[in-house]
Motif scaffolding. Structure first.
Motif, PDB file in Angstrom:
ATOM      1  N   GLU A  27      41.854  39.369  47.831  1.00 32.07           N
ATOM      2  CA  GLU A  27      42.411  39.029  46.786  1.00 32.07           C
ATOM      3  C   GLU A  27      41.883  38.232  45.997  1.00 32.07           C
ATOM      4  O   GLU A  27      40.186  37.618  45.997  1.00 32.07           O
ATOM      5  CB  GLU A  27      43.294  37.842  47.591  1.00 32.07           C
ATOM      6  CG  GLU A  27      44.269  36.900  46.620  1.00 32.07           C
ATOM      7  CD  GLU A  27      45.860  38.153  46.404  1.00 32.07           C
ATOM      8  OE1 GLU A  27      45.332  38.640  45.220  1.00 32.07           O
ATOM      9  OE2 GLU A  27      46.069  38.701  47.594  1.00 32.07           O
ATOM     10  N   GLY A  28      41.789  38.991  44.422  1.00 36.80           N
ATOM     11  CA  GLY A  28      40.603  38.337  43.601  1.00 36.80           C
ATOM     12  C   GLY A  28      39.657  39.148  43.305  1.00 36.80           C
ATOM     13  O   GLY A  28      38.912  38.594  42.807  1.00 36.80           O
ATOM     14  N   VAL A  29      39.515  40.689  44.308  1.00 33.14           N
ATOM     15  CA  VAL A  29      38.380  41.195  43.758  1.00 33.14           C
ATOM     16  C   VAL A  29      39.098  42.433  43.558  1.00 33.14           C
ATOM     17  O   VAL A  29      40.220  43.591  43.793  1.00 33.14           O
ATOM     18  CB  VAL A  29      37.610  41.298  45.646  1.00 33.14           C
ATOM     19  CG1 VAL A  29      36.208  42.265  46.047  1.00 33.14           C
ATOM     20  CG2 VAL A  29      37.325  40.190  46.229  1.00 33.14           C
ATOM     21  N   ARG A  30      38.273  42.960  42.621  1.00 36.71           N
ATOM     22  CA  ARG A  30      38.507  44.314  41.934  1.00 36.71           C
ATOM     23  C   ARG A  30      37.132  45.075  42.715  1.00 36.71           C
ATOM     24  O   ARG A  30      35.529  44.843  42.430  1.00 36.71           O
ATOM     25  CB  ARG A  30      38.117  44.312  40.265  1.00 36.71           C
ATOM     26  CG  ARG A  30      38.049  45.687  39.672  1.00 36.71           C
ATOM     27  CD  ARG A  30      37.926  45.791  38.012  1.00 36.71           C
ATOM     28  NE  ARG A  30      36.585  44.963  37.544  1.00 36.71           N
ATOM     29  CZ  ARG A  30      37.134  44.893  36.385  1.00 36.71           C
ATOM     30  NH1 ARG A  30      37.796  44.915  35.685  1.00 36.71           N
ATOM     31  NH2 ARG A  30      35.696  44.302  36.046  1.00 36.71           N
ATOM     32  N   LEU A  31      37.093  46.368  43.224  1.00 29.59           N
ATOM     33  CA  LEU A  31      36.004  47.200  43.367  1.00 29.59           C
ATOM     34  C   LEU A  31      36.000  48.303  42.351  1.00 29.59           C
ATOM     35  O   LEU A  31      36.206  48.634  42.696  1.00 29.59           O
ATOM     36  CB  LEU A  31      36.345  47.761  45.038  1.00 29.59           C
ATOM     37  CG  LEU A  31      35.856  49.175  45.860  1.00 29.59           C
ATOM     38  CD1 LEU A  31      34.468  48.191  45.968  1.00 29.59           C
ATOM     39  CD2 LEU A  31      36.285  49.722  46.870  1.00 29.59           C
ATOM     40  N   VAL A  32      34.763  48.390  42.043  1.00 26.57           N
ATOM     41  CA  VAL A  32      34.474  48.905  41.371  1.00 26.57           C
ATOM     42  C   VAL A  32      33.745  50.947  41.959  1.00 26.57           C
ATOM     43  O   VAL A  32      32.782  51.255  42.202  1.00 26.57           O
ATOM     44  CB  VAL A  32      33.002  48.510  40.651  1.00 26.57           C
ATOM     45  CG1 VAL A  32      32.795  49.345  39.530  1.00 26.57           C
ATOM     46  CG2 VAL A  32      33.822  47.335  39.800  1.00 26.57           C
ATOM     47  N   THR A  79      43.237  43.786  43.951  1.00 22.21           N
ATOM     48  CA  THR A  79      44.876  43.850  44.477  1.00 22.21           C
ATOM     49  C   THR A  79      45.904  43.203  43.536  1.00 22.21           C
ATOM     50  O   THR A  79      47.221  42.827  43.676  1.00 22.21           O
ATOM     51  CB  THR A  79      45.057  42.797  45.269  1.00 22.21           C
ATOM     52  OG1 THR A  79      44.399  41.477  44.987  1.00 22.21           O
ATOM     53  CG2 THR A  79      44.304  42.957  46.843  1.00 22.21           C
ATOM     54  N   SER A  80      45.491  43.149  42.668  1.00 20.93           N
ATOM     55  CA  SER A  80      46.249  42.319  40.954  1.00 20.93           C
ATOM     56  C   SER A  80      45.545  42.615  39.765  1.00 20.93           C
ATOM     57  O   SER A  80      44.363  43.044  39.690  1.00 20.93           O
ATOM     58  CB  SER A  80      46.711  41.030  41.525  1.00 20.93           C
ATOM     59  OG  SER A  80      45.583  40.492  41.052  1.00 20.93           O
ATOM     60  N   SER A  81      45.997  42.857  38.792  1.00 21.32           N
ATOM     61  CA  SER A  81      45.719  42.326  37.621  1.00 21.32           C
ATOM     62  C   SER A  81      44.493  40.996  36.688  1.00 21.32           C
ATOM     63  O   SER A  81      43.436  41.339  36.558  1.00 21.32           O
ATOM     64  CB  SER A  81      46.803  42.835  36.498  1.00 21.32           C
ATOM     65  OG  SER A  81      47.687  41.864  36.759  1.00 21.32           O
ATOM     66  N   ASP A  82      44.607  40.536  37.993  1.00 16.94           N
ATOM     67  CA  ASP A  82      44.169  39.075  37.416  1.00 16.94           C
ATOM     68  C   ASP A  82      43.020  39.282  38.505  1.00 16.94           C
ATOM     69  O   ASP A  82      43.067  38.626  40.117  1.00 16.94           O
ATOM     70  CB  ASP A  82      44.756  38.039  37.750  1.00 16.94           C
ATOM     71  CG  ASP A  82      45.901  37.602  36.458  1.00 16.94           C
ATOM     72  OD1 ASP A  82      46.105  38.308  35.066  1.00 16.94           O
ATOM     73  OD2 ASP A  82      47.341  37.442  37.384  1.00 16.94           O
ATOM     74  N   THR A  83      41.570  39.875  38.428  1.00 15.35           N
ATOM     75  CA  THR A  83      40.390  39.790  39.678  1.00 15.35           C
ATOM     76  C   THR A  83      39.675  38.962  38.588  1.00 15.35           C
ATOM     77  O   THR A  83      39.482  38.391  37.935  1.00 15.35           O
ATOM     78  CB  THR A  83      39.294  41.167  39.536  1.00 15.35           C
ATOM     79  OG1 THR A  83      39.676  41.536  38.325  1.00 15.35           O
ATOM     80  CG2 THR A  83      40.722  42.268  39.960  1.00 15.35           C
ATOM     81  N   VAL A  84      38.464  38.131  39.799  1.00 12.22           N
ATOM     82  CA  VAL A  84      37.663  37.216  39.903  1.00 12.22           C
ATOM     83  C   VAL A  84      36.280  37.753  39.490  1.00 12.22           C
ATOM     84  O   VAL A  84      35.645  37.576  39.200  1.00 12.22           O
ATOM     85  CB  VAL A  84      38.027  35.849  40.432  1.00 12.22           C
ATOM     86  CG1 VAL A  84      37.162  34.777  40.432  1.00 12.22           C
ATOM     87  CG2 VAL A  84      39.243  35.717  40.339  1.00 12.22           C
ATOM     88  N   THR A  85      36.104  38.736  41.141  1.00 13.34           N
ATOM     89  CA  THR A  85      35.342  39.387  41.140  1.00 13.34           C
ATOM     90  C   THR A  85      35.142  40.721  41.801  1.00 13.34           C
ATOM     91  O   THR A  85      36.672  41.199  41.869  1.00 13.34           O
ATOM     92  CB  THR A  85      34.301  38.622  42.946  1.00 13.34           C
ATOM     93  OG1 THR A  85      34.595  36.986  43.213  1.00 13.34           O
ATOM     94  CG2 THR A  85      32.908  39.753  43.627  1.00 13.34           C
TER      95      THR A  85
END
Length: 308
Positions: A27-32, A79-85
């Motif tokens: 949750e809160g993670v964006r994989l690039v 997991t969402s449009s609001d990512t932290v990391t």
């Protein structure tokens, strides 16, 4: 475009899996995922995928959904449009075995999203077929196709416990999933008037239909261009762009597929089959058959007969 040309174009998809990964994202993670020269395929196992291409093209996909992404695209999986990391794919991937990776972007927490990801290339004698003409990422909900979930389950089993023929099996399973996705995408995009050009261009359809109706005819780029009502150069260029192979390579592919069926289902001699499907000599036919299927026509028939 009628059923036969569409079948031929989908049949032209011939890919190999170059890499396969299970991506687990917290949750809160964006994989690039940086741009690569291969088409990438994503299948959502659990959770809802928020997928962004080149930082401006966003898609959402739930469990059972499948995406294909053209080469050379920057991707974000979250997991969402609001990512932290943000985490780079290559910074958190762990090789498990040959061709298999686990990408752990959970920060040690329970994954909120699990995605099976594959990178595919045309096999040495194959092509991307109509995939070549896709310029944007495509997503389709295939949760109502049990064959797709079964295929990805089989893919995961193959990478967990590789056996003889694992690579060939994985590529065949991936092709079946791609055909299902393309078929669903074609159905929907036709209704919306946005089908890829290869499925809409009546000129190419006429040429493809001519090949399928009379595969043994003396086809040439010139004769097929005339059938399409195009100049020779424009036809050759448009056909290669749309189908990812030259017109005459497509003719050979159709003839070889037909010969393959004759070898399996008839008692015709190899030389007779070569003539019937349009090859001028048995030796030329045998050479192309071996290149495409990995064995000569006689050996293929013996093996096919012994397995029945």
């Amino acid at each position: 475009m009628g059923t036969a040309p569409v079948d031929a174009l989908l049949g032209a998809v011939s890919v190999e899996i170059e890499a396969f990964a299970i991506c687990e994202i917290g949750e809160g993670v964006r994989l690039v995922i940086p741009p690569v020269e291969m088409i990438e395929v994503h299948y959502v196992l659990e959770g809802t995928l928020h997928h962004t291409v080149d930082e401006n093209e966003s898609l959402q996909a739930g469990p059972g959904s499948m995406l294909i992404v053209p080469p050379e695209r920057l991707q974000h999986l979250a997991t969402s449009s609001d990512t932290v990391t943000s985490k780079g794919c290559y910074d958190v991937c762990v090789p498990v075995r040959e061709g298999m990776l686990v990408v752990d972007a959970t920060d040690g927490k329970q994954p909120a999203l699990r995605v099976a990801c594959g990178a595919v290339m045309p096999n040495p004698l194959g092509s991307f077929g109509p995939l070549k003409s896709l310029t944007r990422a495509v997503v389709e909900d295939l949760s109502d196709f049990p064959v797709v979930s079964a295929a990805f389950a089989a893919l995961l089993e193959e990478v967990r416990a590789p056996k003889e023929g694992t690579r060939a099996m994985m590529s065949a399973l991936m092709k079946s999933c791609l055909v299902v996705l393309l078929r669903r995408h074609l159905e929907r995009s036709r209704l919306a008037g946005t089908a890829p050009a290869v499925f809409q261009d009546a000129r190419l359809s006429r040429a493809i239909t001519a090949i399928l109706n009379l595969p043994a005819a003396a086809h040439s780029v010139t004769s097929l261009a005339k059938e399409a009502g195009m100049s020779r150069s424009a036809f050759a260029r448009e056909f290669k762009t749309a189908v990812d192979m030259t017109p005459m390579d497509f003719v050979s592919r159709v003839r070889l597929d037909l010969a393959h069926r004759f070898l399996e289902t008839t008692g015709m001699g190899v030389e007779g089959i070569a003539t019937a499907v349009g090859f001028n000599s048995r030796s030329h036919f045998s050479h192309l058959f071996r290149e495409h299927y990995g064995t000569d026509p006689s050996s293929f028939r013996r093996c096919s007969t012994s397995e029945q």
